[in-house]
Structures are given as C-alpha cells and as structure tokens.
Design a protein around this motif. Structure first.
Motif, mmCIF file in Angstrom:
data_model
loop_
_atom_site.group_PDB
_atom_site.id
_atom_site.type_symbol
_atom_site.label_atom_id
_atom_site.label_comp_id
_atom_site.label_asym_id
_atom_site.label_seq_id
_atom_site.Cartn_x
_atom_site.Cartn_y
_atom_site.Cartn_z
ATOM 1 N N GLY A 1 -105.543 1.782 13.533
ATOM 2 C CA GLY A 1 -106.642 1.040 14.127
ATOM 3 C C GLY A 1 -106.734 -0.408 13.687
ATOM 4 N N GLN A 2 -105.942 -0.788 12.684
ATOM 5 C CA GLN A 2 -105.951 -2.173 12.203
ATOM 6 C C GLN A 2 -104.840 -2.964 12.886
ATOM 7 O OE1 GLN A 2 -105.444 -1.845 7.936
ATOM 8 N NE2 GLN A 2 -107.647 -1.973 7.571
ATOM 9 N N ASN A 3 -105.144 -4.208 13.211
ATOM 10 C CA ASN A 3 -104.097 -5.113 13.661
ATOM 11 C C ASN A 3 -103.308 -5.584 12.445
ATOM 12 O OD1 ASN A 3 -105.283 -4.840 16.135
ATOM 13 N ND2 ASN A 3 -105.892 -6.978 16.351
ATOM 14 N N VAL A 4 -102.034 -5.881 12.638
ATOM 15 C CA VAL A 4 -101.221 -6.399 11.545
ATOM 16 C C VAL A 4 -100.252 -7.430 12.119
ATOM 17 C CG1 VAL A 4 -99.544 -4.512 11.785
ATOM 18 C CG2 VAL A 4 -99.684 -5.782 9.648
ATOM 19 N N THR A 5 -100.021 -8.511 11.354
ATOM 20 C CA THR A 5 -99.119 -9.570 11.809
ATOM 21 C C THR A 5 -97.888 -9.629 10.926
ATOM 22 O OG1 THR A 5 -100.925 -10.884 12.733
ATOM 23 C CG2 THR A 5 -98.876 -12.044 12.231
ATOM 24 N N LEU A 6 -96.719 -9.605 11.575
ATOM 25 C CA LEU A 6 -95.434 -9.695 10.886
ATOM 26 C C LEU A 6 -94.922 -11.121 11.010
ATOM 27 C CD1 LEU A 6 -95.872 -6.647 11.457
ATOM 28 C CD2 LEU A 6 -93.412 -6.469 11.808
ATOM 29 N N SER A 7 -94.457 -11.634 9.896
ATOM 30 C CA SER A 7 -94.017 -13.029 9.858
ATOM 31 C C SER A 7 -92.522 -13.134 10.138
ATOM 32 C CB SER A 7 -94.323 -13.602 8.474
ATOM 33 O OG SER A 7 -93.644 -14.815 8.268
ATOM 34 N N CYS A 8 -92.120 -14.185 10.844
ATOM 35 C CA CYS A 8 -90.712 -14.512 11.057
ATOM 36 C C CYS A 8 -90.556 -16.020 11.056
ATOM 37 C CB CYS A 8 -90.194 -13.936 12.372
ATOM 38 S SG CYS A 8 -88.475 -14.379 12.707
ATOM 39 N N GLU A 9 -89.707 -16.512 10.150
ATOM 40 C CA GLU A 9 -89.457 -17.951 10.040
ATOM 41 C C GLU A 9 -87.948 -18.192 10.041
ATOM 42 O OE1 GLU A 9 -91.941 -20.401 9.434
ATOM 43 O OE2 GLU A 9 -93.516 -18.893 9.660
ATOM 44 N N GLN A 10 -87.527 -19.252 10.756
ATOM 45 C CA GLN A 10 -86.107 -19.611 10.742
ATOM 46 C C GLN A 10 -85.957 -21.110 10.506
ATOM 47 O OE1 GLN A 10 -84.347 -21.394 13.435
ATOM 48 N NE2 GLN A 10 -85.806 -21.285 15.134
ATOM 49 N N ASN A 11 -84.927 -21.459 9.732
ATOM 50 C CA ASN A 11 -84.635 -22.870 9.507
ATOM 51 C C ASN A 11 -83.265 -23.238 10.062
ATOM 52 O OD1 ASN A 11 -82.960 -21.656 7.679
ATOM 53 N ND2 ASN A 11 -83.864 -22.585 5.863
ATOM 54 N N LEU A 12 -82.854 -22.532 11.113
ATOM 55 C CA LEU A 12 -81.564 -22.742 11.757
ATOM 56 C C LEU A 12 -81.661 -23.728 12.914
ATOM 57 C CD1 LEU A 12 -80.577 -18.964 11.817
ATOM 58 C CD2 LEU A 12 -79.648 -20.722 10.293
ATOM 59 N N ASN A 13 -82.883 -24.176 13.220
ATOM 60 C CA ASN A 13 -83.123 -25.087 14.333
ATOM 61 C C ASN A 13 -82.756 -24.464 15.686
ATOM 62 O OD1 ASN A 13 -84.182 -27.591 15.205
ATOM 63 N ND2 ASN A 13 -82.131 -28.431 15.476
ATOM 64 N N HIS A 14 -82.892 -23.138 15.769
ATOM 65 C CA HIS A 14 -82.613 -22.443 17.025
ATOM 66 C C HIS A 14 -83.831 -22.488 17.942
ATOM 67 C CE1 HIS A 14 -79.300 -19.755 15.059
ATOM 68 N NE2 HIS A 14 -78.942 -21.015 15.183
ATOM 69 N N ASP A 15 -83.574 -22.680 19.235
ATOM 70 C CA ASP A 15 -84.673 -22.713 20.190
ATOM 71 C C ASP A 15 -85.214 -21.320 20.489
ATOM 72 O OD1 ASP A 15 -83.082 -25.405 21.922
ATOM 73 O OD2 ASP A 15 -84.911 -25.482 20.723
ATOM 74 N N ALA A 16 -84.319 -20.339 20.628
ATOM 75 C CA ALA A 16 -84.730 -19.005 21.076
ATOM 76 C C ALA A 16 -84.964 -18.067 19.896
ATOM 77 C CB ALA A 16 -83.661 -18.409 21.990
ATOM 78 N N MET A 17 -86.021 -17.267 20.008
ATOM 79 C CA MET A 17 -86.328 -16.270 18.987
ATOM 80 C C MET A 17 -86.748 -14.963 19.663
ATOM 81 S SD MET A 17 -88.240 -18.517 16.033
ATOM 82 C CE MET A 17 -88.060 -17.225 14.778
#
Lengths: 108, 114
Positions: free
Chosen positions: B16-32
């Motif tokens: 019942g709880q919302n949860v946020t998963l983090s994703c970070e990239q330093n590859l300078n890619h446009d698409a994720m």
C-alpha cells in the motif's frame, strides 16, 4: 509464443567443455545482443551483432539472418562462466525484446 | 568512472506504500529505460525515455510512474496500484553504436513488498 526463444533453459557443464546456447527470434531485427547476468543481478553486454560472427576471448557469437537464429559458444568453459546468458533483439528503435535467459553452471 | 547507479540495492516496503527507485547515469546517454525481472521470465519494459522531459509507456506500465527532469536521472515510482510489485528492477541507458543501439545496465534494485 515469445518473439525471442532461447534454449536450453538450464545447462550444466564440466570445466573445459565447449558450450552452445541458442537463440531464435520471429521478428525483423536491426541487431541481436548477447548479455551476461551475474548472480548478483548485474548485466553486462557481451556482443551486439547484425551479421556473421564475433569473437571475444573464449566467447564466440554467430548469427544467421535468413534463419533468424543466433548461437553463443563458450570454449574451454570455466566455473567463472557460470551465469545467466540472455539473448535480446532490437527491432523497434532503441527498445530491446529479451529471451528468458539460459542458466549456465560450470562445475570444476 | 562512467556508469549507471541504482539505489538502494535492496528495498523493503509495506503493502500500500508508494516507493521510488533511483537511477542515475553519468554516461551522457539520451535514452534511459526501466525493466522488471521476475523469476523464469525475460526482462519486461516498464517505461523508457528518449530525451529529457519526455517518456513513453512500455509493455507493463500500469502501477508505475516515472519522471525525466534531468538527463542523468530517471526515477521510477512503484505505486500502490501495482498489484504484484515484488521483483528485481533494472535501469538502463543506451547509445547508438555502429551496428545498432547498445544498452548499458545498472546493478538493479530488489524490491520486496511485505
């Protein structure tokens, strides 16, 4: 039927054996990818190919576009090769469609 | 060192709880991309973004939401509307290479909903 089918689902080999994992697909593709997933979950790209054959160390990947089939071969297998090997195809822009993976276990 | 980071590696939440998963990239890619992996199944696409401030639903977007306010960040929120959220979640980014699009994957987050 999945667009990407892999066989076998599970494979157990003795160290030193030659291993083949197969991948068949049913859609037109721009490229086929072989990926390796380690027990911890991380995925690394092994090969991306659209024709012919590529080799990197003990790994060889081949593709037959007419037959819509690719194989991944591992020569002189080693326990550190134990992982899940995933076939994926790119056919719609940058999106990938994945097979279910082949769990490989190489025993010493 | 260029790459994709996901945090946390393991996440436990109550139903019942919302949860946020983090994703970070330093590859300078446009698409994720965000994928979900369940035992015995191939990776399935949840959402993808080809450019900042734009994203598209994948094959299993129901119960999930994303944002792409910065090029390097693509967080995924698993909402209470997702009926079976326990799974392994993988983030990826991609670049156009000779011969096709090559994707790079993060280490993944294993979400368990209790």
């Amino acid at each position: 039927k999945n667009e990407v089918e892999q066989s076998p689902q599970n494979l157990t080999a003795q160290e030193g054996e030659f291993i083949t994992i197969n991948c068949s697909y049913s859609v037109g593709i721009s490229a086929l990818h072989w990926l390796q997933q380690h027990p911890g979950g991380g995925i690394v790209s092994l090969f991306m190919l659209s024709s012919g054959k590529k080799k990197h160390g003990r790994l060889i990947a081949t593709i037959n576009i007419q037959e819509k089939h690719s194989s991944l071969h591992i020569t002189a297998s080693h326990p550190r090769d134990s992982a899940v090997y995933i076939c994926a195809v790119s056919s719609r822009g940058s999106r990938l469609t994945f097979g279910e993976g082949t769990q490989l276990t190489v025993n010493p | 060192d260029g790459g994709i980071t996901q945090s946390p590696k393991y996440l436990f939440r109550k139903e019942g709880q919302n949860v946020t998963l983090s994703c970070e990239q330093n590859l300078n890619h446009d698409a994720m991309y965000w994928y979900r992996q369940d035992p015995g199944q191939g990776l399935r696409l949840i959402y993808y973004s080809q450019i900042v401030n734009d994203f598209q639903k994948g094959d299993i977007a129901e119960g999930y939401s994303v944002s792409r306010e910065k090029k390097e960040s693509f967080p995924l929120t698993v909402t209470s509307a997702q009926k079976n959220p326990t799974a392994f979640y993988l983030c990826a980014s991609s670049i156009m290479a000779s011969g096709g699009v090559e994707q790079f994957f993060g280490p993944g987050t294993r979400l368990t909903v209790l």
